[in-house]
Design a protein around this motif. Structure first.
Motif, PDB file in Angstrom:
ATOM      1  N   MET A   1     -40.197   0.992 -31.020  1.00 53.83           N
ATOM      2  CA  MET A   1     -40.246   2.543 -30.893  1.00 53.83           C
ATOM      3  C   MET A   1     -39.047   2.906 -31.889  1.00 53.83           C
ATOM      4  SD  MET A   1     -41.102   4.248 -28.533  1.00 53.83           S
ATOM      5  CE  MET A   1     -40.928   5.957 -27.911  1.00 53.83           C
ATOM      6  N   GLY A   2     -39.342   4.482 -32.153  1.00 50.01           N
ATOM      7  CA  GLY A   2     -38.466   4.902 -33.203  1.00 50.01           C
ATOM      8  C   GLY A   2     -38.175   6.367 -33.124  1.00 50.01           C
ATOM      9  N   THR A   3     -37.854   6.952 -34.013  1.00 46.13           N
ATOM     10  CA  THR A   3     -37.486   8.364 -33.812  1.00 46.13           C
ATOM     11  C   THR A   3     -37.990   9.355 -35.092  1.00 46.13           C
ATOM     12  OG1 THR A   3     -35.680   8.222 -32.489  1.00 46.13           O
ATOM     13  CG2 THR A   3     -35.708  10.267 -33.628  1.00 46.13           C
ATOM     14  N   HIS A   4     -38.788  10.452 -35.345  1.00 48.28           N
ATOM     15  CA  HIS A   4     -39.199  11.159 -36.233  1.00 48.28           C
ATOM     16  C   HIS A   4     -38.133  12.247 -36.011  1.00 48.28           C
ATOM     17  CE1 HIS A   4     -43.004   9.014 -36.680  1.00 48.28           C
ATOM     18  NE2 HIS A   4     -42.824   9.421 -37.603  1.00 48.28           N
ATOM     19  N   TRP A   5     -37.935  12.741 -37.354  1.00 50.16           N
ATOM     20  CA  TRP A   5     -37.132  14.243 -37.470  1.00 50.16           C
ATOM     21  C   TRP A   5     -37.726  14.760 -38.716  1.00 50.16           C
ATOM     22  CZ3 TRP A   5     -34.596   9.577 -38.964  1.00 50.16           C
ATOM     23  CH2 TRP A   5     -34.046   9.563 -39.945  1.00 50.16           C
ATOM     24  N   ILE A   6     -37.483  16.124 -38.665  1.00 48.00           N
ATOM     25  CA  ILE A   6     -37.707  17.002 -39.880  1.00 48.00           C
ATOM     26  C   ILE A   6     -36.409  17.344 -40.569  1.00 48.00           C
ATOM     27  CG2 ILE A   6     -38.618  18.942 -40.733  1.00 48.00           C
ATOM     28  CD1 ILE A   6     -40.422  18.917 -38.330  1.00 48.00           C
ATOM     29  N   HIS A  32     -39.271  24.049 -38.635  1.00 43.51           N
ATOM     30  CA  HIS A  32     -39.853  23.180 -37.411  1.00 43.51           C
ATOM     31  C   HIS A  32     -39.202  21.930 -37.107  1.00 43.51           C
ATOM     32  CE1 HIS A  32     -43.470  25.857 -38.295  1.00 43.51           C
ATOM     33  NE2 HIS A  32     -44.042  25.349 -37.072  1.00 43.51           N
ATOM     34  N   VAL A  33     -39.029  21.610 -35.912  1.00 44.94           N
ATOM     35  CA  VAL A  33     -38.420  20.706 -35.264  1.00 44.94           C
ATOM     36  C   VAL A  33     -39.133  19.707 -34.392  1.00 44.94           C
ATOM     37  CG1 VAL A  33     -36.141  22.010 -35.390  1.00 44.94           C
ATOM     38  CG2 VAL A  33     -37.323  21.819 -33.445  1.00 44.94           C
ATOM     39  N   ILE A  34     -38.833  18.469 -34.247  1.00 48.02           N
ATOM     40  CA  ILE A  34     -39.579  17.599 -33.377  1.00 48.02           C
ATOM     41  C   ILE A  34     -38.911  17.476 -32.112  1.00 48.02           C
ATOM     42  CG2 ILE A  34     -40.455  15.344 -33.283  1.00 48.02           C
ATOM     43  CD1 ILE A  34     -40.876  15.326 -36.313  1.00 48.02           C
ATOM     44  N   CYS A  42     -46.424   8.697 -33.120  1.00 37.87           N
ATOM     45  CA  CYS A  42     -47.730   8.284 -33.706  1.00 37.87           C
ATOM     46  C   CYS A  42     -47.664   8.463 -35.415  1.00 37.87           C
ATOM     47  CB  CYS A  42     -48.641   9.199 -33.099  1.00 37.87           C
ATOM     48  SG  CYS A  42     -48.767  10.787 -33.715  1.00 37.87           S
ATOM     49  N   GLY A  43     -46.894   9.264 -35.851  1.00 39.77           N
ATOM     50  CA  GLY A  43     -46.860   9.392 -37.342  1.00 39.77           C
ATOM     51  C   GLY A  43     -47.828  10.422 -37.902  1.00 39.77           C
ATOM     52  N   SER A  44     -48.747  11.193 -36.753  1.00 37.14           N
ATOM     53  CA  SER A  44     -49.528  11.950 -37.548  1.00 37.14           C
ATOM     54  C   SER A  44     -49.011  13.045 -38.407  1.00 37.14           C
ATOM     55  CB  SER A  44     -50.388  12.600 -36.438  1.00 37.14           C
ATOM     56  OG  SER A  44     -51.141  11.919 -35.578  1.00 37.14           O
ATOM     57  N   CYS A  45     -47.753  13.462 -38.277  1.00 33.99           N
ATOM     58  CA  CYS A  45     -47.230  14.436 -39.080  1.00 33.99           C
ATOM     59  C   CYS A  45     -46.638  13.970 -40.347  1.00 33.99           C
ATOM     60  CB  CYS A  45     -46.027  14.857 -38.272  1.00 33.99           C
ATOM     61  SG  CYS A  45     -44.665  13.662 -37.876  1.00 33.99           S
ATOM     62  N   ASP A  46     -46.408  12.774 -40.434  1.00 35.41           N
ATOM     63  CA  ASP A  46     -46.009  12.143 -41.755  1.00 35.41           C
ATOM     64  C   ASP A  46     -46.760  12.492 -43.060  1.00 35.41           C
ATOM     65  OD1 ASP A  46     -43.793  11.322 -40.379  1.00 35.41           O
ATOM     66  OD2 ASP A  46     -44.907   8.949 -40.472  1.00 35.41           O
ATOM     67  N   VAL A  51     -43.827  18.783 -48.293  1.00 33.58           N
ATOM     68  CA  VAL A  51     -42.627  18.693 -48.962  1.00 33.58           C
ATOM     69  C   VAL A  51     -41.988  17.279 -48.558  1.00 33.58           C
ATOM     70  CG1 VAL A  51     -42.372  21.032 -49.552  1.00 33.58           C
ATOM     71  CG2 VAL A  51     -41.504  20.236 -47.436  1.00 33.58           C
ATOM     72  N   ASP A  52     -42.685  16.566 -47.843  1.00 32.21           N
ATOM     73  CA  ASP A  52     -42.002  15.223 -47.604  1.00 32.21           C
ATOM     74  C   ASP A  52     -40.705  15.211 -46.834  1.00 32.21           C
ATOM     75  OD1 ASP A  52     -42.496  12.440 -47.380  1.00 32.21           O
ATOM     76  OD2 ASP A  52     -41.552  11.895 -49.258  1.00 32.21           O
ATOM     77  N   VAL A  53     -40.509  15.970 -45.775  1.00 34.07           N
ATOM     78  CA  VAL A  53     -39.391  15.913 -45.229  1.00 34.07           C
ATOM     79  C   VAL A  53     -39.431  15.475 -43.916  1.00 34.07           C
ATOM     80  CG1 VAL A  53     -38.493  17.979 -46.719  1.00 34.07           C
ATOM     81  CG2 VAL A  53     -39.606  18.557 -44.557  1.00 34.07           C
ATOM     82  N   ILE A  54     -40.252  14.697 -43.529  1.00 35.15           N
ATOM     83  CA  ILE A  54     -40.449  14.164 -42.126  1.00 35.15           C
ATOM     84  C   ILE A  54     -39.824  12.713 -42.245  1.00 35.15           C
ATOM     85  CG2 ILE A  54     -41.794  13.370 -40.116  1.00 35.15           C
ATOM     86  CD1 ILE A  54     -43.666  16.161 -40.740  1.00 35.15           C
ATOM     87  N   ASN A  55     -39.046  12.324 -41.512  1.00 35.32           N
ATOM     88  CA  ASN A  55     -38.564  10.977 -41.587  1.00 35.32           C
ATOM     89  C   ASN A  55     -38.577  10.149 -40.320  1.00 35.32           C
ATOM     90  OD1 ASN A  55     -36.898  11.506 -44.336  1.00 35.32           O
ATOM     91  ND2 ASN A  55     -35.832  13.254 -42.898  1.00 35.32           N
ATOM     92  N   TRP A  56     -38.460   8.816 -40.510  1.00 35.14           N
ATOM     93  CA  TRP A  56     -38.740   8.002 -39.473  1.00 35.14           C
ATOM     94  C   TRP A  56     -37.358   6.804 -39.335  1.00 35.14           C
ATOM     95  CZ3 TRP A  56     -41.366   6.444 -35.480  1.00 35.14           C
ATOM     96  CH2 TRP A  56     -41.449   5.273 -34.819  1.00 35.14           C
ATOM     97  N   GLU A  57     -37.062   6.602 -38.325  1.00 34.00           N
ATOM     98  CA  GLU A  57     -36.032   5.403 -38.077  1.00 34.00           C
ATOM     99  C   GLU A  57     -36.293   4.751 -36.932  1.00 34.00           C
ATOM    100  OE1 GLU A  57     -31.403   5.743 -36.347  1.00 34.00           O
ATOM    101  OE2 GLU A  57     -31.825   6.942 -38.166  1.00 34.00           O
ATOM    102  N   THR A  58     -36.363   3.411 -37.045  1.00 36.38           N
ATOM    103  CA  THR A  58     -36.791   2.610 -36.062  1.00 36.38           C
ATOM    104  C   THR A  58     -35.460   2.236 -35.385  1.00 36.38           C
ATOM    105  OG1 THR A  58     -38.340   1.544 -37.475  1.00 36.38           O
ATOM    106  CG2 THR A  58     -37.666   0.162 -35.508  1.00 36.38           C
ATOM    107  N   THR A  59     -35.505   2.263 -33.967  1.00 33.71           N
ATOM    108  CA  THR A  59     -34.655   1.914 -32.961  1.00 33.71           C
ATOM    109  C   THR A  59     -35.086   0.905 -32.278  1.00 33.71           C
ATOM    110  OG1 THR A  59     -35.438   3.761 -31.592  1.00 33.71           O
ATOM    111  CG2 THR A  59     -33.775   4.355 -32.693  1.00 33.71           C
ATOM    112  N   VAL A  60     -34.215   0.102 -32.049  1.00 36.43           N
ATOM    113  CA  VAL A  60     -34.612  -1.027 -30.770  1.00 36.43           C
ATOM    114  C   VAL A  60     -34.192  -1.064 -29.458  1.00 36.43           C
ATOM    115  CG1 VAL A  60     -33.982  -3.633 -30.539  1.00 36.43           C
ATOM    116  CG2 VAL A  60     -33.708  -2.469 -32.641  1.00 36.43           C
TER     117      VAL A  60
END
Length: 60
Positions: A1-6, A32-34, A42-46, A51-60
């Motif tokens: 699981m992880g977290t996406h943010w803009i 825009h915010v997530i 799901c990663g559809s937004c990536d 402008v490549d500002v959607i980020n992903w961080e994996t959480t445990v």
């Protein structure tokens, strides 16, 4: 699981919101915010962010 943010740098084009299957992305002011509670990571937004500002961080 992880977290996406803009990140800052969002140009408010709305491309990410258009492809989000669970409507987790919305406009707030000039960006825009997530919603982390709704996002299913799901990663559809990536790939659609021009402008490549959607980020992903994996959480445990």
């Amino acid at each position: 699981m992880g977290t996406h943010w803009i990140d800052e740098g969002c140009i408010n084009c709305g491309a990410c919101a258009e492809v989000c299957p669970v409507d987790a992305i919305s406009e707030q002011g000039d960006v825009h915010v997530i919603d982390k509670e709704t996002c299913t990571d799901c990663g559809s937004c990536d790939s659609v962010c021009p402008v490549d500002v959607i980020n992903w961080e994996t959480t445990v």
